[in-house]
Write an enzyme that holds these catalytic residues in place. Structure first.
Site, PDB file in Angstrom:
ATOM      1  N   GLY A  27      37.320  13.126 111.260  1.00 23.33           N
ATOM      2  CA  GLY A  27      36.848  14.330 110.580  1.00 23.33           C
ATOM      3  C   GLY A  27      35.906  15.150 111.446  1.00 23.33           C
ATOM      4  O   GLY A  27      35.546  14.753 112.570  1.00 23.33           O
ATOM      5  N   ASP A  28      35.575  16.351 110.967  1.00 27.01           N
ATOM      6  CA  ASP A  28      34.628  17.250 111.629  1.00 27.01           C
ATOM      7  C   ASP A  28      35.070  17.675 113.020  1.00 27.01           C
ATOM      8  O   ASP A  28      34.244  17.936 113.894  1.00 27.01           O
ATOM      9  CB  ASP A  28      33.224  16.610 111.705  1.00 27.01           C
ATOM     10  CG  ASP A  28      32.709  16.239 110.324  1.00 27.01           C
ATOM     11  OD1 ASP A  28      33.052  16.943 109.358  1.00 27.01           O
ATOM     12  OD2 ASP A  28      31.959  15.252 110.213  1.00 27.01           O
ATOM     13  N   GLN A  62      39.127  15.994 106.285  1.00 27.15           N
ATOM     14  CA  GLN A  62      38.861  14.697 106.927  1.00 27.15           C
ATOM     15  C   GLN A  62      39.712  14.573 108.200  1.00 27.15           C
ATOM     16  O   GLN A  62      40.065  15.592 108.773  1.00 27.15           O
ATOM     17  CB  GLN A  62      39.127  13.525 105.956  1.00 27.15           C
ATOM     18  CG  GLN A  62      38.097  13.414 104.830  1.00 27.15           C
ATOM     19  CD  GLN A  62      38.346  14.365 103.673  1.00 27.15           C
ATOM     20  OE1 GLN A  62      39.418  14.391 103.110  1.00 27.15           O
ATOM     21  NE2 GLN A  62      37.338  15.145 103.313  1.00 27.15           N
ATOM     22  N   ALA A  84      34.557  17.245 102.137  1.00 30.06           N
ATOM     23  CA  ALA A  84      34.782  18.047 103.343  1.00 30.06           C
ATOM     24  C   ALA A  84      33.673  19.079 103.516  1.00 30.06           C
ATOM     25  O   ALA A  84      33.107  19.569 102.548  1.00 30.06           O
ATOM     26  CB  ALA A  84      36.127  18.763 103.238  1.00 30.06           C
ATOM     27  N   GLY A  85      33.392  19.399 104.764  1.00 26.07           N
ATOM     28  CA  GLY A  85      32.490  20.504 105.090  1.00 26.07           C
ATOM     29  C   GLY A  85      33.104  21.212 106.284  1.00 26.07           C
ATOM     30  O   GLY A  85      33.131  20.657 107.378  1.00 26.07           O
ATOM     31  N   HIS A  86      33.669  22.382 106.064  1.00 24.53           N
ATOM     32  CA  HIS A  86      34.359  23.115 107.131  1.00 24.53           C
ATOM     33  C   HIS A  86      33.532  24.343 107.516  1.00 24.53           C
ATOM     34  O   HIS A  86      33.314  25.231 106.697  1.00 24.53           O
ATOM     35  CB  HIS A  86      35.770  23.522 106.663  1.00 24.53           C
ATOM     36  CG  HIS A  86      36.665  22.335 106.437  1.00 24.53           C
ATOM     37  ND1 HIS A  86      37.973  22.432 106.054  1.00 24.53           N
ATOM     38  CD2 HIS A  86      36.420  21.004 106.561  1.00 24.53           C
ATOM     39  CE1 HIS A  86      38.496  21.220 105.951  1.00 24.53           C
ATOM     40  NE2 HIS A  86      37.570  20.334 106.248  1.00 24.53           N
ATOM     41  N   VAL A 123      35.370  26.619 123.070  1.00 27.23           N
ATOM     42  CA  VAL A 123      34.195  26.512 123.945  1.00 27.23           C
ATOM     43  C   VAL A 123      32.898  26.943 123.243  1.00 27.23           C
ATOM     44  O   VAL A 123      31.904  27.254 123.890  1.00 27.23           O
ATOM     45  CB  VAL A 123      34.401  27.325 125.252  1.00 27.23           C
ATOM     46  CG1 VAL A 123      35.468  26.677 126.120  1.00 27.23           C
ATOM     47  CG2 VAL A 123      34.764  28.787 124.953  1.00 27.23           C
ATOM     48  N   GLY A 178      36.535  20.406 113.720  1.00 24.40           N
ATOM     49  CA  GLY A 178      36.424  21.870 113.871  1.00 24.40           C
ATOM     50  C   GLY A 178      37.580  22.583 113.159  1.00 24.40           C
ATOM     51  O   GLY A 178      37.944  23.700 113.525  1.00 24.40           O
ATOM     52  N   LYS A 179      38.123  21.915 112.134  1.00 22.74           N
ATOM     53  CA  LYS A 179      39.282  22.460 111.409  1.00 22.74           C
ATOM     54  C   LYS A 179      38.976  23.837 110.807  1.00 22.74           C
ATOM     55  O   LYS A 179      39.785  24.763 110.900  1.00 22.74           O
ATOM     56  CB  LYS A 179      39.695  21.488 110.283  1.00 22.74           C
ATOM     57  CG  LYS A 179      40.129  20.115 110.800  1.00 22.74           C
ATOM     58  CD  LYS A 179      40.400  19.140 109.669  1.00 22.74           C
ATOM     59  CE  LYS A 179      39.179  18.676 108.919  1.00 22.74           C
ATOM     60  NZ  LYS A 179      38.227  17.865 109.695  1.00 22.74           N
ATOM     61  N   GLY A 180      37.791  23.951 110.193  1.00 21.85           N
ATOM     62  CA  GLY A 180      37.423  25.215 109.555  1.00 21.85           C
ATOM     63  C   GLY A 180      37.454  26.365 110.537  1.00 21.85           C
ATOM     64  O   GLY A 180      38.032  27.416 110.274  1.00 21.85           O
TER      65      GLY A 180
END
Ligand code: GDP
Ligand code: IMO
Ligand code: MG
Length: 424
Positions: free
Chosen positions: A12-13, A224, A39-41, A413, A15-17
């Protein structure tokens, strides 16, 4: 039209958002298919940093329709707060945000059960975000759950009451100290349900079918990561849904035949928040540097994320289970300044070298074996094209592509929308 997927390949985390936000300009529909407010996006643009939990990451693009699919679990209380946080953006959510009637509801007592279950586990706790995810999916598969569509019937409060009473008895079973004021939690829940009811409820599988038929471009947004998948993750230190590609079919009602690209997203290193095995975890200065430079704190809970080198054994496994067609590498900028960069290419597992992901990573059964790369010093955050990137980073990217046998089409980046390099 095909449905493309964007999935996290680690814990998870990844950088999907950010990437869903970047890609939304090329899509008409963005659909979340599993998970919930665990989730936290995070999205960053125009100097704004915004975290979404249940609402899909296409929400800031006025022309995209955002769908919360049947596979998602919704906490109306968290959802209402998310809607309130969007107020400054003046979005007409009733036109761009659609909720599946078949999505299950997280009740206040689900959150309490999560807390009781974790407290009862003591040292063996999962490190849950305590958002009620596990108990809600248990009620779903146990055929006891409440769904969004139930809210359209007059008797929904009776259903609610029966389930909440059962939960209270179950909380008693755990025999742990838990302080709460159920009346207060319920008042908050009932108010939030009214706010939720202002949004369009849809038969999302039908909606998706019609969107596909009319030629709309669809991107399914995972939550996730693959190593938190209920079946393929590091069980029991996982979440309670299928985070992998197949979850998009069951979580949206789209056919496996309609899946197009499978975009797999990974950090240039690895992080994990919560408990559970993590073979390449670093407890030294390098790990601390990744955490500090990468600002590795949970977007939902604020907990520090554990950090370590990239794990190719785990990444290959995730690519295989998902059928990834393109890779997106995130947070390359965080590795600037390391003299040496390491990648785990195999595990020593009970005395033998293995390159497949074993049944268990626990009990110190696994020792990572590393390949080392020369690092780079340049600040990458202002770079806009592949040609700007340092040779050492390009060597790292080429090695990964060769090992993983999937092209890396984007290198991120920095956290901002604009800090994204699309490769030729
Ligand atoms: P998600 O759950 O997969 O959407 O990822 P999170 O939002 O929980 O965590 C990713 C974090 O990294 C967020 O704080 C992002 O703003 C940040 N981020 C995303 N891409 C990059 C990048 O390329 N470089 C840096 N430094 N930060 C990034
Ligand atoms: P996004 O979508 C990282 C982790 C928790 C815990 C385990 C079970 O932002 O990538 P749960 O609350 O599901 O019962 O927790 O899974 N976890 C996540 N870790 N990112 C997430 O989501 C996560 N959602 C759950 O920390 O270890
Ligand atoms: Mg996150």
């Amino acid at each position: 039209m095909a449905v493309d997927l964007l999935l996290g390949l680690q814990w998870g985390d990844e950088g999907k958002g950010k990437i869903v936000d970047v890609l939304t300009q090329g899509y008409d529909v963005i659909a979340r298919f599993q998970g919930g407010p665990n989730a936290g996006h995070t999205l960053e643009f125009d100097g704004i940093k915004h975290v979404l939990h249940t609402i899909p990451s296409g929400i800031f693009h006025k022309n995209a329709q955002n769908v919360v699919g049947n596979g998602v679990v919704i906490d109306p209380v968290v959802f209402q707060k998310e809607i309130e946080k969007l107020a400054p953006f003046h979005l007409d959510l009733t036109k761009i945000l659609f909720i599946s009637r078949k999505a299950h509801l997280i009740l206040p007592t689900h959150r309490l059960l999560d807390a009781a279950s974790e407290a009862a586990k003591g040292k063996a706790k999962i490190g849950s975000t305590l958002k009620g995810i596990g108990p809600t999916y248990m009620d779903k598969t146990g055929r006891n759950g409440m769904r969004v569509g139930d809210l359209e019937f007059d008797n929904w409060k009776e259903k609610y009451r029966a389930l909440a009473e059962k939960h209270q008895a179950m909380i008693g079973f755990y025999n742990v100290e838990l302080e709460y004021d159920l009346k207060e939690l319920e008042n908050e829940f009932f108010k939030a349900v009214e706010a939720l009811k202002k949004l369009p409820f849809i038969d999302s599988e039908q909606f998706m079918h019609e969107a596909q038929k009319s030629g709309k471009k669809i991107l399914a947004e995972g939550a996730q990561g693959s190593l938190l998948d209920i079946d393929f993750g590091t069980y029991p230190y996982v979440t309670s849904s299928n985070t992998t590609a197949a979850g998009a079919c069951t979580g949206l009602g789209v056919s496996p035949k309609s899946i197009g690209k499978v975009l797999g997203i990974f950090k240039a290193y690895t992080t994990r928040v919560g408990s559970g095995p993590f073979p390449t975890e670093l407890f030294d200065e390098d790990g601390a540097t990744m955490g500090r430079v990468g600002r590795e704190f949970g977007a939902t809970t604020g907990r520090p994320r554990r950090c370590g080198w990239l794990d190719l054994v785990a990444l290959k496994y995730a690519i295989q289970v998902n059928g990834v067609t393109e890779l997106i590498m995130m947070k390359a900028d965080v590795l600037s300044g390391f003299d040496t960069i390491k990648v785990c290419h195999a595990y020593q597992y009970r005395g033998t070298e293995i390159t497949h992901f074993p049944y268990t990573l626990e009990d110190d059964a696994v020792t990572p074996m590393y390949t080392s790369f020369k690092g780079w010093n340049q600040d990458l955050t202002g770079m806009t094209q592949e040609g700007d990137l340092p040779q050492e980073l390009l060597a790292y990217v080429h090695y990964l592509e060769k090992e993983l046998e999937v092209p890396i089409t984007m290198v991120s980046v920095g956290p901002d929308r604009t800090q994204t390099i699309v490769r030729g």
